[in-house]
Scaffold this motif. Structure first.
Motif, short mmCIF file in Angstrom:
data_model
loop_
_atom_site.label_atom_id
_atom_site.label_comp_id
_atom_site.label_asym_id
_atom_site.label_seq_id
_atom_site.Cartn_x
_atom_site.Cartn_y
_atom_site.Cartn_z
N ALA A 10 0.83 -1.20 0.00
CA ALA A 10 0.00 0.00 0.00
C ALA A 10 0.87 1.26 0.00
N HIS A 11 1.95 1.23 0.76
CA HIS A 11 2.84 2.40 0.82
C HIS A 11 3.44 2.70 -0.55
N TRP A 12 3.88 1.66 -1.25
CA TRP A 12 4.52 1.85 -2.55
C TRP A 12 3.51 1.84 -3.71
N GLN A 13 2.23 1.77 -3.37
CA GLN A 13 1.16 1.79 -4.37
C GLN A 13 1.30 0.65 -5.38
N VAL A 14 1.55 -0.55 -4.83
CA VAL A 14 1.62 -1.77 -5.64
C VAL A 14 0.35 -2.56 -5.39
N GLN A 15 -0.36 -2.92 -6.44
CA GLN A 15 -1.62 -3.64 -6.28
C GLN A 15 -1.37 -5.09 -5.89
#
Length: 630
Positions: free
Chosen positions: A166-171
């Protein structure tokens, strides 16, 4: 987490924009063949449980996937926690056995540096599976993204893979699926590695072979499901749960013999203690250390033939029950109890123990939540300034990380190689005068932006806090400056009774004996300057009153040379406390922290007591028999 308080009209600090490193040119550090790995398993113990699925992604220099491998594995046993990994017997039916995939998987891993989240776990399971298949895992190095996340000090509430995604915006599409977890982890790793490079932080790569447990005559501990019924009576025979120790030569090889006893429900130990039920020895006249201790404690000794006869009729035991933790309603105000007046029965040394000071429930201190990096200065200057920072509520940082909010410049600090990075980030630069004004007059420097986030309390040496009653699982993370990779540091733990001594050598946890009490206390070497001790307080026996966690430097190096050591005590959903210990000078060993029972609660104490003795001297003080024979 730390005590919360009100702050008004505060300005949110602008910490480093970690997400800006997720786009643009991407080049992974050279010198490694990075292979991202994830496994799903039937349990938590590599020696007892099996791999159910494995995924491995080989990364190119730009972070893209060059080769991928993924398969289910038939473990030939119960798949364990199906509610977590969803791998039922039906799904695994028809999948290859590990020995059938070992060759192809070895090609993927060959010469690679394994990247995994909690890499000691994944590497340990793969290492065990390759050994069962009659070969060795062809990867010699690993990197733990959990340790990397902690080294970076990312602004996250915890370091779970889902949180970092979530922090790195990875699904994340399917949690606890080996392939999807490896895919997500590859993106997390690439972004984290690029951020580390921008901060000039080396990656926490571990040489796996340098820390492989190597006790040839020890038997692997298998968790026992039965309570210890006490000493053996020859009239009654063996009862499930009895603690059995083997010493001397045996007709049946020791490991298979131990396996048969474990299958029968006995608890096979490697050391004799007051809880030992029986010792197996074919020639008591050999007078090994175990025999001498058994005789001193009045523990029965039987031959291997007698054991074989009794194994045919083992009496059912009483199942263990996890203790129920009673939680009292929180008081409106914290109750501060005075420290005990009585000194320990056998103090470790003639050095006076630190006074116990309970951390009170006051509002956040002036600089609560700030991370301050010290540059330059003498050792004594740095010790004094870190002490004052803690007094102000700030947390001294050992590295230039994503969380650093300010830099304290001491004499000579302007020549530090990290200054260009600090200038580029526009971090406020503080001086000794700023610190003195804050301590003496409560002055906040005008060039210092006030941090509004509430963080875990930063303890001073000797301070004590109560751990939250509902939380029984903790990890004590120990770290030092990332650039000091020429130091050989061992983090160790001791399970102690009321007399502050171990009950047996099995209660000494170190790299050759990384787990005690069925995994209730477990050592993990997570990085080149990160090691941790994981605790399940609910699983500890009643006779364990205290856990002491220490560090030792191999050779003639000292803590004065190593510098400050950071300790963070983390739960699943946050940090209970942090502290930095930097008063070392000539010491080669140091007790870092203690977690102990008091009035029905578990407490945490920041210790920082150093000794000039080496590790052998320290373990002897805690009652470990360093010369005990087999």
């Amino acid at each position: 987490m730390g005590p919360a308080g009100e702050q008004s009209e505060v300005e949110q600090v602008q910490v480093i924009d970690t997400l800006s490193h997720a786009s643009g040119s991407r080049t992974l550090p050279k010198g490694h063949r990075w292979v991202v790995v994830d496994v799903e398993t039937s349990g938590l113990r590599a020696y007892a449980h099996r791999v159910l699925s494995v995924a491995a992604l080989v990364l190119r220099e730009d972070g893209s996937v060059e080769r991928e491998y993924s398969t289910l594995v038939d473990p030939g046993c119960d798949p364990g926690p199906v509610h977590v990994h969803r791998l039922t017997r039906e799904r695994l039916a028809g999948a290859p056995r590990f020995e059938q995939i070992a060759g192809e998987l070895a090609e993927v891993l060959d010469g690679g540096t394994i990247v995994a989240h909690n890499a000691a776990f994944d590497y340990g399971f793969l290492d065990a599976e390759f050994r069962r298949a009659g070969t060795e895992i062809p990867a010699r190095h690993r990197l733990c993204t959990l340790a990397l996340s902690r080294r970076l000090e990312l602004d996250v509430p915890d370091h779970k893979l889902s949180t970092l995604a979530a922090h790195w915006q990875v699904q994340q599409l399917l949690e606890h699926d080996a392939y999807d977890d490896a895919r997500v982890l590859s993106e997390v790793f690439v972004r984290s590695a690029l951020l580390a490079e921008s901060l000039q932080l080396p990656l926490p790569v571990v040489d796996c072979l340098s820390r492989r447990p190597a006790y040839p005559d020890s038997v692997p501990r298998v968790p026992c499901e039965w309570k210890n019924p006490g000493r053996l009576s020859l009239d009654v025979g063996l009862v499930q749960g009895m603690k059995v120790v083997v010493t001397g030569q045996t007709v049946t090889p020791r490991v298979p013999l131990a396996g048969r006893m474990a299958d029968a429900g006995l608890d096979v130990m490697n050391s004799v203690s007051r809880q030992t039920s029986v010792v197996v020895c074919n020639d008591p006249g050999v007078q090994t250390g175990k025999i001498r201790k058994a005789m001193a404690e009045g523990i029965p000794v039987v031959t291997e033939q007698q054991l074989e006869e009794m194994l045919t009729r083992v009496i059912p035991g009483e199942p263990k029950m996890r203790p129920v933790v009673e939680v009292a309603a929180p008081a409106a105000e914290p109750v501060i109890e005075p420290p005990p007046q009585a000194a320990p029965a056998e103090p470790l040394a003639d050095v006076p123990s630190l006074p116990e000071r309970m951390l009170t429930g006051q509002k956040p201190k002036l600089w609560q939540g700030r991370r301050v990096l010290l540059l330059g200065g003498t050792h004594l200057d740095a010790v004094l300034m870190r002490s004052r920072l803690v007094q102000l509520g700030a947390r001294p940082s050992l590295n230039l990380t994503a969380a650093v909010t300010d830099v304290l410049m001491l004499e000579g600090g302007d020549s530090d190689r990290r200054m260009p990075r600090i200038t580029a980030r526009e971090l406020p630069v503080l001086t000794k005068t700023d610190i003195s004004a804050a301590v003496e007059k409560g002055v906040v420097p005008p060039h210092m932006r006030i941090e509004s986030r509430i963080s875990a309390p930063a303890l001073a040496r000797g301070e004590v806090i109560d751990l939250p009653a509902r939380k029984m699982s903790w990890t004590v993370n120990v770290a030092w400056r990332a650039e000091t990779d020429d130091f050989d540091v061992d983090v160790v733990a001791f399970l102690l009774g009321e007399d502050e001594k171990v009950d047996s050598d099995d209660d000494f946890v170190f790299y050759n004996n990384p787990s005690a009490e069925d995994g209730a206390v477990e050592l993990s070497i997570d990085g080149s300057s990160e090691q941790s001790v994981r605790l399940d307080l609910a699983a500890l026996p009643d006779e364990c009153a205290r856990i002491a966690i220490a560090a030792a430097i191999d050779g003639e190096r000292t803590f004065g040379e190593l510098g400050a050591v950071s300790v963070s005590v983390d739960g699943e959903d946050g940090t209970a406390a942090t502290f930095v210990l930097d008063a070392g000078t000539t010491e080669r060993t140091m007790v870092l922290t203690e977690i102990y029972r008091r009035a029905g609660k578990w407490r945490l104490r920041a210790v920082g007591q150093g000794y000039d003795d080496d590790l052998g001297g320290l373990v002897a003080l805690y009652g470990v028999d360093v010369e005990e024979g087999n």
